[in-house]
Design a protein around this motif. Structure first.
Motif, PDB file in Angstrom:
ATOM      1  N   ALA A 171      47.233  40.762  33.873  1.00  0.00           N
ATOM      2  CA  ALA A 171      48.432  41.592  33.824  1.00  0.00           C
ATOM      3  C   ALA A 171      48.555  42.463  35.075  1.00  0.00           C
ATOM      4  O   ALA A 171      49.668  42.733  35.546  1.00  0.00           O
ATOM      5  CB  ALA A 171      48.404  42.470  32.575  1.00  0.00           C
ATOM      6  N   MET A 172      47.421  42.909  35.621  1.00  0.00           N
ATOM      7  CA  MET A 172      47.458  43.738  36.825  1.00  0.00           C
ATOM      8  C   MET A 172      47.917  42.944  38.042  1.00  0.00           C
ATOM      9  O   MET A 172      48.508  43.504  38.968  1.00  0.00           O
ATOM     10  CB  MET A 172      46.062  44.314  37.102  1.00  0.00           C
ATOM     11  CG  MET A 172      45.615  45.389  36.133  1.00  0.00           C
ATOM     12  SD  MET A 172      46.448  46.967  36.434  1.00  0.00           S
ATOM     13  CE  MET A 172      45.774  47.408  38.028  1.00  0.00           C
ATOM     14  N   LEU A 173      47.662  41.649  38.050  1.00  0.00           N
ATOM     15  CA  LEU A 173      47.949  40.817  39.219  1.00  0.00           C
ATOM     16  C   LEU A 173      49.281  40.094  39.133  1.00  0.00           C
ATOM     17  O   LEU A 173      49.653  39.377  40.071  1.00  0.00           O
ATOM     18  CB  LEU A 173      46.823  39.793  39.411  1.00  0.00           C
ATOM     19  CG  LEU A 173      45.425  40.374  39.687  1.00  0.00           C
ATOM     20  CD1 LEU A 173      44.393  39.267  39.762  1.00  0.00           C
ATOM     21  CD2 LEU A 173      45.429  41.198  40.976  1.00  0.00           C
ATOM     22  N   SER A 174      49.996  40.240  38.032  1.00  0.00           N
ATOM     23  CA  SER A 174      51.263  39.517  37.862  1.00  0.00           C
ATOM     24  C   SER A 174      52.405  40.505  37.647  1.00  0.00           C
ATOM     25  O   SER A 174      52.193  41.643  37.226  1.00  0.00           O
ATOM     26  CB  SER A 174      51.173  38.555  36.681  1.00  0.00           C
ATOM     27  OG  SER A 174      50.920  39.260  35.483  1.00  0.00           O
ATOM     28  N   ASP A 175      53.601  40.054  37.956  1.00  0.00           N
ATOM     29  CA  ASP A 175      54.788  40.891  37.788  1.00  0.00           C
ATOM     30  C   ASP A 175      55.280  40.905  36.350  1.00  0.00           C
ATOM     31  O   ASP A 175      55.996  41.826  35.943  1.00  0.00           O
ATOM     32  CB  ASP A 175      55.916  40.401  38.702  1.00  0.00           C
ATOM     33  CG  ASP A 175      55.556  40.555  40.179  1.00  0.00           C
ATOM     34  OD1 ASP A 175      54.785  41.489  40.486  1.00  0.00           O
ATOM     35  OD2 ASP A 175      56.033  39.756  40.995  1.00  0.00           O
ATOM     36  N   THR A 176      54.924  39.893  35.582  1.00  0.00           N
ATOM     37  CA  THR A 176      55.320  39.829  34.169  1.00  0.00           C
ATOM     38  C   THR A 176      54.072  39.827  33.302  1.00  0.00           C
ATOM     39  O   THR A 176      53.014  39.333  33.716  1.00  0.00           O
ATOM     40  CB  THR A 176      56.144  38.567  33.891  1.00  0.00           C
ATOM     41  OG1 THR A 176      55.362  37.410  34.232  1.00  0.00           O
ATOM     42  CG2 THR A 176      57.430  38.572  34.714  1.00  0.00           C
ATOM     43  N   LEU A 177      54.208  40.382  32.105  1.00  0.00           N
ATOM     44  CA  LEU A 177      53.058  40.450  31.214  1.00  0.00           C
ATOM     45  C   LEU A 177      52.640  39.050  30.772  1.00  0.00           C
ATOM     46  O   LEU A 177      53.482  38.251  30.333  1.00  0.00           O
ATOM     47  CB  LEU A 177      53.388  41.286  29.979  1.00  0.00           C
ATOM     48  CG  LEU A 177      53.464  42.799  30.192  1.00  0.00           C
ATOM     49  CD1 LEU A 177      53.834  43.476  28.888  1.00  0.00           C
ATOM     50  CD2 LEU A 177      52.141  43.343  30.714  1.00  0.00           C
ATOM     51  N   PRO A 178      51.350  38.723  30.875  1.00  0.00           N
ATOM     52  CA  PRO A 178      50.888  37.413  30.395  1.00  0.00           C
ATOM     53  C   PRO A 178      50.886  37.361  28.874  1.00  0.00           C
ATOM     54  O   PRO A 178      50.938  38.386  28.191  1.00  0.00           O
ATOM     55  CB  PRO A 178      49.466  37.325  30.963  1.00  0.00           C
ATOM     56  CG  PRO A 178      49.019  38.747  31.077  1.00  0.00           C
ATOM     57  CD  PRO A 178      50.251  39.532  31.432  1.00  0.00           C
ATOM     58  N   ARG A 179      50.828  36.173  28.357  1.00  0.00           N
ATOM     59  CA  ARG A 179      50.781  35.991  26.911  1.00  0.00           C
ATOM     60  C   ARG A 179      49.423  36.441  26.390  1.00  0.00           C
ATOM     61  O   ARG A 179      48.389  36.127  26.962  1.00  0.00           O
ATOM     62  CB  ARG A 179      51.017  34.521  26.572  1.00  0.00           C
ATOM     63  CG  ARG A 179      51.099  34.252  25.092  1.00  0.00           C
ATOM     64  CD  ARG A 179      51.342  32.783  24.850  1.00  0.00           C
ATOM     65  NE  ARG A 179      51.422  32.477  23.441  1.00  0.00           N
ATOM     66  CZ  ARG A 179      51.558  31.247  22.950  1.00  0.00           C
ATOM     67  NH1 ARG A 179      51.616  30.226  23.778  1.00  0.00           N
ATOM     68  NH2 ARG A 179      51.632  31.046  21.649  1.00  0.00           N
ATOM     69  N   TRP A 180      49.462  37.206  25.299  1.00  0.00           N
ATOM     70  CA  TRP A 180      48.213  37.677  24.690  1.00  0.00           C
ATOM     71  C   TRP A 180      47.739  36.651  23.675  1.00  0.00           C
ATOM     72  O   TRP A 180      48.351  36.422  22.646  1.00  0.00           O
ATOM     73  CB  TRP A 180      48.425  39.035  24.020  1.00  0.00           C
ATOM     74  CG  TRP A 180      47.272  39.462  23.140  1.00  0.00           C
ATOM     75  CD1 TRP A 180      47.245  39.509  21.792  1.00  0.00           C
ATOM     76  CD2 TRP A 180      45.978  39.859  23.575  1.00  0.00           C
ATOM     77  NE1 TRP A 180      46.028  39.935  21.345  1.00  0.00           N
ATOM     78  CE2 TRP A 180      45.217  40.154  22.428  1.00  0.00           C
ATOM     79  CE3 TRP A 180      45.380  39.998  24.829  1.00  0.00           C
ATOM     80  CZ2 TRP A 180      43.899  40.576  22.492  1.00  0.00           C
ATOM     81  CZ3 TRP A 180      44.064  40.418  24.891  1.00  0.00           C
ATOM     82  CH2 TRP A 180      43.332  40.701  23.733  1.00  0.00           C
ATOM     83  N   GLU A 181      46.621  36.023  24.017  1.00  0.00           N
ATOM     84  CA  GLU A 181      46.062  34.999  23.128  1.00  0.00           C
ATOM     85  C   GLU A 181      45.125  35.659  22.135  1.00  0.00           C
ATOM     86  O   GLU A 181      43.939  35.390  22.077  1.00  0.00           O
ATOM     87  CB  GLU A 181      45.293  33.950  23.949  1.00  0.00           C
ATOM     88  CG  GLU A 181      46.125  33.244  24.989  1.00  0.00           C
ATOM     89  CD  GLU A 181      47.175  32.352  24.351  1.00  0.00           C
ATOM     90  OE1 GLU A 181      47.048  32.057  23.143  1.00  0.00           O
ATOM     91  OE2 GLU A 181      48.122  31.966  25.050  1.00  0.00           O
TER      92      GLU A 181
END
Length: 379
Positions: A257-267
């Motif tokens: 999440a820190m490295l991307s502009d959009t929130l990743p999917r929470w598995e």
């Protein structure tokens, strides 16, 4: 000597100021305002050499002698205006008043940095003692020697020596380079790593709020409480391996999440249907009542899992009861207890119970827990 001797008396080295003060105090009560002013002026002029001698005691301390003489004269005038002959010697009173005025000048006007009055006065005493001891010892005295001379604790002397640097602090704009192109302030300080990390800390704080409560609790216990994984597992009632997996999953999600502009999917648990990390479905087909379980069976979900299994035993009838664990990555002690309870209920109701599809880790846990006979090899 009396005040009536006139201004010529000011040139004498040793004045009897006590006698002159007594004469002055006796005469001013029976004269006009103009005569009183003239008497006061003559008495002040008579006392000026005395004020000058007191001022010279404080020379070579960073202040011009002319400024100190002006301060001493101001203190002298205050002493003359306030003197009461019934309260003792004028000379003694004037020494205290003038010296106090000079010290107040040093304290309030000459210090570049605010230092408590007690420390300022002590700094002056230590400086004077250092001059005396340097002459006696022909070297710079140590703090212990200064403390012994002043009969003070060594800690007080050290405090005074340290605070004396605040008398005339160096300017940050003073030239420091050979050519004057660099200022002293340019040589102080450096990059503040904590300041550079502020943005990351703020971002992480916001992302932590998007994690499930249990993951947030584990992260807080691990990184703020400095707890070990074993201690966290014992407090939460789950296995250490379960704690390790959950921490790793949460940290991986935060890193992505820190490295991307959009929130990743929470598995994790928040994506399951009930928000508690487990999904259960019941299917009846081919003479069997199958309980399909997906997700982790732990302390948070074991209660609902046990209720589902009890209900399944009661409605199984003549059908076999099959618990499909192929989508269960982990079963903790609470989950094992729920399965043991289901096994006891099925035996009492004479319902055939089997556990199928258990992953290797889950199969080992169930095998050592007394459920080995119910395990069916993967089909």
């Amino acid at each position: 000597m009396s005040v009536r001797d006139g201004p010529s008396a000011a040139g004498r080295v040793f004045e009897d100021l006590d006698l002159a003060a007594t004469d002055y105090a006796a005469r001013i009560g029976a004269v006009t305002a103009a005569e009183r002013a003239e008497l006061r002026e003559r008495f002040v002029e008579l006392c000026l050499p005395f004020a000058g001698r007191l001022a010279r005691r404080y020379r070579d301390r960073g202040e011009a002698l002319e400024d100190l003489e002006q301060v001493a004269r101001l203190g002298l005038i205050k002493a003359i205006d306030r003197y009461d002959p019934h309260r003792g010697s004028f000379t003694a009173y004037a020494v205290i008043t003038v010296s106090g005025e000079i010290k107040r000048h040093f304290r309030d006007r000459t210090w570049g940095v605010h230092v408590p009055r007690r420390v300022q006065d002590l700094s002056l005493e230590v400086g004077h003692a250092a001059v005396v001891l340097t002459a006696e010892l022909t070297r710079q005295p140590t703090p212990a020697e200064l403390a012994g001379y002043l009969r003070l604790p060594e800690e007080s002397v050290l405090e005074a020596l340290e605070s004396s640097a605040g008398y005339a602090p160096a300017s940050l704009n003073a030239p420091a380079g050979a050519d004057g192109s660099v200022e002293f302030g340019d040589l102080i300080g450096g990059a503040d790593a904590d300041l550079e990390a502020v943005d990351d800390k703020v971002t992480v704080s916001g992302l932590l709020l998007r994690l499930p409560a249990r993951e947030r609790q584990m992260l807080a216990m691990r990184f703020y409480g400095n707890r070990t994984q074993a201690e966290i597992a014992a407090e939460l009632g789950i296995s250490q391996m379960h704690v390790s997996r959950m921490l790793s999953r949460a940290l991986s999600w935060l890193r992505e999440a820190m490295l991307s502009d959009t929130l990743p999917r929470w598995e994790g648990a928040s994506e399951l249907s009930d928000g508690h990390g487990m999904e259960v479905r019941i299917v009846r087909a081919g003479g069997a009542l199958t309980v399909l379980v997906r997700g982790e069976v732990d302390r948070d979900t074991a209660g609902r899992f046990r209720t589902t299994l009890r209900q399944s035993v009661s409605v199984a009838g003549a059908d076999r009861l099959v618990v499909d664990l192929s989508a269960v990555p982990l079963v903790d002690a609470a989950g094992v207890t729920a399965l043991l309870d289901a096994a006891a209920a099925a035996a009492a109701a004479e319902v055939e119970l089997s556990l199928v599809g258990a992953q290797p880790l889950v199969a080992r846990v169930l095998g050592v827990s007394g459920l080995q006979s119910l395990l069916q090899p993967p089909g």
